[in-house]
Design a protein around this motif. Structure first.
Motif, PDB file in Angstrom:
ATOM      1  N   SER A   1     101.681  31.238  76.251  1.00  0.00           N
ATOM      2  CA  SER A   1     101.030  31.634  77.499  1.00  0.00           C
ATOM      3  C   SER A   1     101.814  31.029  78.648  1.00  0.00           C
TER       4      SER A   1
ATOM      5  N   LYS B   1     101.181  31.199  81.967  1.00  0.00           N
ATOM      6  CA  LYS B   1     100.279  30.526  82.920  1.00  0.00           C
ATOM      7  C   LYS B   1      99.536  29.375  82.252  1.00  0.00           C
TER       8      LYS B   1
ATOM      9  N   ASN C   1     107.433  36.632  73.685  1.00  0.00           N
ATOM     10  CA  ASN C   1     106.117  37.178  73.348  1.00  0.00           C
ATOM     11  C   ASN C   1     106.218  38.623  72.881  1.00  0.00           C
TER      12      ASN C   1
ATOM     13  N   GLU D   1      96.906  47.447  79.228  1.00  0.00           N
ATOM     14  CA  GLU D   1      96.129  46.320  79.737  1.00  0.00           C
ATOM     15  C   GLU D   1      96.225  45.112  78.812  1.00  0.00           C
ATOM     16  N   ARG D   2      96.093  45.345  77.507  1.00  0.00           N
ATOM     17  CA  ARG D   2      96.162  44.238  76.549  1.00  0.00           C
ATOM     18  C   ARG D   2      97.564  43.638  76.509  1.00  0.00           C
TER      19      ARG D   2
ATOM     20  N   ALA E   1      99.758  43.634  78.961  1.00  0.00           N
ATOM     21  CA  ALA E   1      99.935  42.892  80.219  1.00  0.00           C
ATOM     22  C   ALA E   1      99.239  41.534  80.134  1.00  0.00           C
ATOM     23  N   GLU E   2      98.077  41.514  79.517  1.00  0.00           N
ATOM     24  CA  GLU E   2      97.332  40.254  79.356  1.00  0.00           C
ATOM     25  C   GLU E   2      98.102  39.280  78.463  1.00  0.00           C
ATOM     26  N   LEU E   3      98.626  39.774  77.344  1.00  0.00           N
ATOM     27  CA  LEU E   3      99.368  38.905  76.421  1.00  0.00           C
ATOM     28  C   LEU E   3     100.680  38.412  77.019  1.00  0.00           C
TER      29      LEU E   3
ATOM     30  N   ASP F   1     101.235  37.961  80.284  1.00  0.00           N
ATOM     31  CA  ASP F   1     101.008  37.285  81.575  1.00  0.00           C
ATOM     32  C   ASP F   1     101.735  37.975  82.723  1.00  0.00           C
TER      33      ASP F   1
ATOM     34  N   PRO G   1     101.236  41.362  85.651  1.00  0.00           N
ATOM     35  CA  PRO G   1     100.392  42.469  86.125  1.00  0.00           C
ATOM     36  C   PRO G   1     100.843  43.761  85.412  1.00  0.00           C
ATOM     37  N   VAL G   2      99.957  44.744  85.301  1.00  0.00           N
ATOM     38  CA  VAL G   2     100.257  45.959  84.524  1.00  0.00           C
ATOM     39  C   VAL G   2     101.523  46.647  85.017  1.00  0.00           C
TER      40      VAL G   2
END
Length: 199
Positions: free
Chosen positions: A49, A51, A96, A110-111, A113-115, A117, A119-120
């Motif tokens: 991660s 962040k 990642n 979306e998923r 982008a989340e993994l 870190d 923005p989409v």
């Protein structure tokens, strides 16, 4: 400390991966335990991660230094330092993405982008750049359904096995054809002998 950071900032290649592992076994690395932990993050086959781990735990160490570990100046507030910090985020994203490609065949924007870190919008251009540069193969972005399709590249050994199998099939086919040609020649020779009158 600088060797660890600059190796992590280098684009992922076989040489970079080899150097990373060589640095990881150096005895001198024990004198900078925080940098060893950061290095191990990239060697382990797990998501990092940016962040939650890099920024939250190691930004102060990497950007300003600590009393135990002075500042390297690599990620200072200069234009070059900011660029290197941005590059570190990209290297974490690339790491990642390699991990995600091992376990997913498809994933939503979306998923992903989340993994990663990101923005989409940034994630989309980031993944496109990885596909174009060849860091991930067989991936496709389907914008209308907002899904990224990932296909694992066959391991080199698996690819060699497929080629060897194809060569074996070709060899078997050539042997059969050669046998049929010999048979045809023998039949033709015997027919000639049968038709030719004896003197």
């Amino acid at each position: 400390r600088s060797a660890v950071v600059y190796c992590l900032l280098a684009p992922h290649t076989n040489e970079q991966w080899d150097l990373l592992n060589r640095i990881a076994i150096q005895r001198e690395l024990e004198t900078v335990p925080d940098y060893k932990i950061i290095l191990d993050l990239f060697i382990n086959q797990e998501l990092i991660s940016f962040k939650g781990t890099i920024v939250a735990k190691y930004e102060k160490l990497l950007r300003r230094g600590t009393t135990a570990s002075p500042d390297t100046g690599i990620f200072d507030k200069s234009t070059e330092g900011e660029k290197r910090w941005s590059d570190l985020h990209l290297r974490v994203g690339e790491h990642n993405m390699r991990m995600i490609a091992k376990y997913y065949t498809q994933i939503t924007f979306e998923r992903l982008a989340e993994l990663l870190d990101f923005p989409v919008d940034e994630m989309e251009s980031f993944v496109c750049n990885l596909i174009v540069s060849g860091h991930i193969t067989g991936a496709k972005l389907h914008r209308p359904s907002r899904i990224v399709y990932l296909r694992l590249k066959k391991a080199n050994v698996e690819q060699l096995d497929v080629w060897a199998s194809n060569v074996q099939k070709l060899t078997d086919t050539l042997n059969k054809v050669s046998h049929l040609i010999l048979k045809e020649q023998m039949v033709h020779k015997n027919l000639e002998l049968a038709v030719t009158p004896r003197a």
